[in-house]
Design an enzyme around this catalytic site. Sequence first.
Site, PDB file in Angstrom:
ATOM      1  N   MET A 262      23.512 -35.591   6.655  1.00  0.00           N
ATOM      2  CA  MET A 262      24.057 -34.562   5.765  1.00  0.00           C
ATOM      3  C   MET A 262      23.058 -34.200   4.676  1.00  0.00           C
ATOM      4  SD  MET A 262      26.517 -32.553   5.149  1.00  0.00           S
ATOM      5  CE  MET A 262      26.362 -31.382   3.808  1.00  0.00           C
ATOM      6  N   GLU A 263      22.908 -32.889   4.453  1.00  0.00           N
ATOM      7  CA  GLU A 263      21.856 -32.341   3.589  1.00  0.00           C
ATOM      8  C   GLU A 263      22.218 -32.263   2.108  1.00  0.00           C
ATOM      9  OE1 GLU A 263      23.685 -30.560   5.855  1.00  0.00           O
ATOM     10  OE2 GLU A 263      24.106 -28.533   5.164  1.00  0.00           O
ATOM     11  N   ASN A 264      23.143 -33.091   1.606  1.00  0.00           N
ATOM     12  CA  ASN A 264      23.513 -33.064   0.182  1.00  0.00           C
ATOM     13  C   ASN A 264      22.286 -32.862  -0.699  1.00  0.00           C
ATOM     14  OD1 ASN A 264      26.093 -34.174   1.159  1.00  0.00           O
ATOM     15  ND2 ASN A 264      24.873 -36.034   1.417  1.00  0.00           N
ATOM     16  N   GLU A 297      17.590 -31.840   8.029  1.00  0.00           N
ATOM     17  CA  GLU A 297      18.264 -31.960   6.725  1.00  0.00           C
ATOM     18  C   GLU A 297      17.361 -31.458   5.602  1.00  0.00           C
ATOM     19  OE1 GLU A 297      21.251 -32.354   7.203  1.00  0.00           O
ATOM     20  OE2 GLU A 297      21.119 -33.268   9.192  1.00  0.00           O
ATOM     21  N   HIS A 300      17.366 -27.651   5.469  1.00  0.00           N
ATOM     22  CA  HIS A 300      18.587 -27.102   4.879  1.00  0.00           C
ATOM     23  C   HIS A 300      18.419 -26.794   3.389  1.00  0.00           C
ATOM     24  CE1 HIS A 300      21.803 -26.782   7.738  1.00  0.00           C
ATOM     25  NE2 HIS A 300      21.880 -28.064   8.048  1.00  0.00           N
TER      26      HIS A 300
HETATM   27  C1  7MK Z   1      24.600 -31.951  13.011  1.00  0.00           C
HETATM   28  C2  7MK Z   1      26.735 -31.228   9.247  1.00  0.00           C
HETATM   29  C3  7MK Z   1      25.351 -31.222   8.626  1.00  0.00           C
HETATM   30  C4  7MK Z   1      26.866 -31.879  13.848  1.00  0.00           C
HETATM   31  C5  7MK Z   1      25.497 -31.797  14.066  1.00  0.00           C
HETATM   32  C6  7MK Z   1      25.061 -32.161  11.728  1.00  0.00           C
HETATM   33  C7  7MK Z   1      26.462 -32.241  11.511  1.00  0.00           C
HETATM   34  C8  7MK Z   1      27.344 -32.105  12.578  1.00  0.00           C
HETATM   35  C9  7MK Z   1      24.083 -32.271  10.584  1.00  0.00           C
HETATM   36  C10 7MK Z   1      26.995 -32.413  10.130  1.00  0.00           C
HETATM   37  C11 7MK Z   1      24.167 -31.122   9.591  1.00  0.00           C
HETATM   38  N1  7MK Z   1      25.311 -30.070   7.745  1.00  0.00           N
HETATM   39  O1  7MK Z   1      23.008 -31.060   8.828  1.00  0.00           O
HETATM   40  O2  7MK Z   1      24.228 -29.906  10.272  1.00  0.00           O
HETATM   41 ZN    ZN Z   2      22.687 -28.841   9.785  1.00  0.00          ZN
END
Ligand code: 7MK
Ligand code: ZN
Length: 877
Positions: A262-264, A297, A300
């Site tokens: 997750m890219e928080n 990530e 993002h």
């Molecule tokens: C990848 C959301 C996150 C499914 C595939 C990812 C998720 C679900 C990573 C979680 C992500 N934003 O970076 O897309």
């Molecule tokens: Zn993503």
Amino acid sequence: MSKKLAKYRSDYRAPAFTIENVHLNIDLDDHATRVRSQLQLKRQAPGALELDGEHLELITLAVDGVLRSADSYEVTDKQLILTEIPDEFTLDIVTQIDPSANSALEGLYKSGGAFCTQCEAEGFRRITYYLDRPDVLAVFTTTLSADSEHFPFLLSNGNLIDEGKQDNGRHYATWHDPHPKPAYLFALVAGDFDRLEDHYHTLEGRDVRLELFVDKGNLSRANYAMESLKRAMQWDEERFDLAYDLDRYMVVAVEFFNMGAMENKGLNIFNSKYVLADQATATDWDFVHVESVIGHEYFHNWTGNRITCRDWFQLSLKEGLTVFRDQEFSSDLGSRAVHRIDAIRVMRSFQFNEDAGPMAHPIRPDKVIEMNNFYTVTVYNKGAEVIRMLHTLLGEQGFQHGMQLYRQRHDGQAVTCEDFVAAMETANPVDLQQFRRWYSQAGTPQVRIEQRYDAAQGLLTLTFEQMTPATPGQTAKAPVVIPLLFSAYTHAGERLLLTDSAQVNDHESGSQLYVLSDSSATLTFTEVEQEPIIAWLENFSAPVKLQTSVNTEELELLLAHGEQEVTRWEAAQQIYLTCLRQAVTNQQPVQLSASQLRALTKVLKAPIDNALKALIFTLPSAEELLEYYPENAPLDAIERAVKTLAHALANGLQEVFAATFEALESQSEQLSGKAMAARALRQRCLYFLALAKPHDYSPVVAQQALTQGNMTLQQGALEIAVQHQLPCAEQVLAEFAEQWQETPLVMDKWFAVQANARHPETVKRVAQLLDHPKFSLRNPNRVYALLASFSRNSLRFHQEDGSGYKLLQRIITQLNTLNPQVASRLITPFMQWRRFDTRRQSMLKQSLVELQQLADLAPDLDEKITSALQSEETASQ
Ligand code: 7MK
Ligand code: ZN
């Protein structure tokens, strides 16, 4: 609980209030975490203030410092509604939550000994009442406090601005994130970790402190992720001119996590499987995945965080684009062909299937009940293919111009897919009106190409047709814009440029480009001296299914002479698929002709990349083959065909496999591309050799399974032993488990290898493994290893007696209450129940009906089951 209602994209309304600042004060405690949230709100539009909140206990609420009594607001199981309020005010809310009881792993929960969060898409509402929607951007200041001994690290987004000791053995830290962000990017972590620190100097002169936090004792396995992060930062500067924007970038690896990562903002949280990697415990592909997820990530930060989504229907705005960017990153740093082939296989094995099923949706969905159900191969991978088509149409330079304009226009905003396409369109001399249909239409377009050649006149005629099949809720489909990259060859294998048409252009990839945009079209070329052999849809230039009249002899020529690696691989795949489909139709074992065997022998001996050779000797899966049988799927015939093709290759090429295997044996064990490619090819050779001569090769495999220090070799041997049920299989499994019982990520491999096995004993084995002391439904990685693997093993899942169905149904039932997100992911193979014979149909349907009747059925499962059971007629309304 009330049934969750559908939301529609067309119903978007801006929120009545914005939140300018948030001050969070979180006192962490296993069972009673107190969250105080102070919000500065400002009215934007008429209406009540409707805050989202779930599984929360409201303690107090104050408006502008004045406590409100419970009769001055309304609390439901999903919302907190305030009506009599000023246009600008501060709201002070105290809630209490129980992180230890949170097995859904959404919001704030405990992973092992640490507190962590997952807020995308709608997890923040499980922490406090909030406007939990991506178009509300606020500046967050977060104070955490916890026991100092168990939680020495207290982390949140942005910069650390204060920290100190409190009484009773606790301490606190305050973090401030200057970049306004939606709540889904909020994160906190509290725990005890080993820490790896490094630095990166950005193009703009910023010195960024990079920190990686891993469970104690795992520091030596964090280096590759750190190196990958620095490579990602540099690549984004060089290729996209995008640099990092904070002084600190933190990545925390946790063991219990529903997704990949997750890219928080400033504080990524990762599933440990995408951080921890060393040669002893991670395979070559694991390293590749670490690098690509670290990249994803990180990327993002610009495509997702600085420019975010207006609403969740726009998810592909950030995900499709970021997947495209991570694919390009991997391709620029490693083998472009290998990464492209990997992406193509994902599309054909999984996305086409989703696009042909009851949950088919456009990359920008129109209707959603549970947002967690839309983190799909369609939104992500087809979304990335749509971006790739734009890149193909505009070229690298035009695409980058579009990116620059997108950034200039929308930095700091929450925007839509339309805004992205509009920026691309303004920055380039192109009309993308029709192209936009890729965002609104579901289903995989089918393209048919026919070729006629009149030798006497030197006239070549190409006719094209496209058709997109109906999907649920979308019966009428309009033609889409399909960029077709192609190369023509002479019968001697030389390139032949087809020049005589204004509609065909040379493309920067080396292919030629024709853009099909009508339902049907014809191209004619004069003065063509001989009938060409054409490689179509090169590099998988559009996410479509292709039907051409190219025969297997012509494919052999493309296999030998195709200028591009992906084209040669594709030719091999098409040869295999043609043989497999013939065998299924004729109910006969697959036969490879002498000339096909010769062509494949040549591949093994040719001076080309070993990684490409390995991929050419990776046969299409049963799942890929299943895509050709939308009704009454002949599972038994498919199983026999796949099996006999493997045997035909193993027997037909035994000597050359053996010679190749021997020659590669002394390859170094480095992590270079060359060494990885050699290992990949070696694995394919051993796979076929052990199939042809199980008794001769069982000791070789057993020996390799003991290789210390290289998981690629160890796991590869384990896979072959189990897959082929070699005499050594049980012993190798036992030794592997003994060696790795304390290393969770490696034990995941041990479970997955057994669930992936294609032979009929697998269902029984998976059932036994559910009782293994190391199996737990509470650990998503473990569930994915054993049960997602099994659910993708179509032949075994659909075992005739229905035992596969019963097994997975039982697990989904348990996960429905424990972790609905994971349960929902496992239901995929039930969705396509209509595609099988009547016996299987009734068993699959029975399972779905029984699941639907569960008390407390989670919305995640409800949405999918309802769409799966919808009758054929209403499905298309
Ligand atoms: C990848 C959301 C996150 C499914 C595939 C990812 C998720 C679900 C990573 C979680 C992500 N934003 O970076 O897309
Ligand atoms: Zn993503």
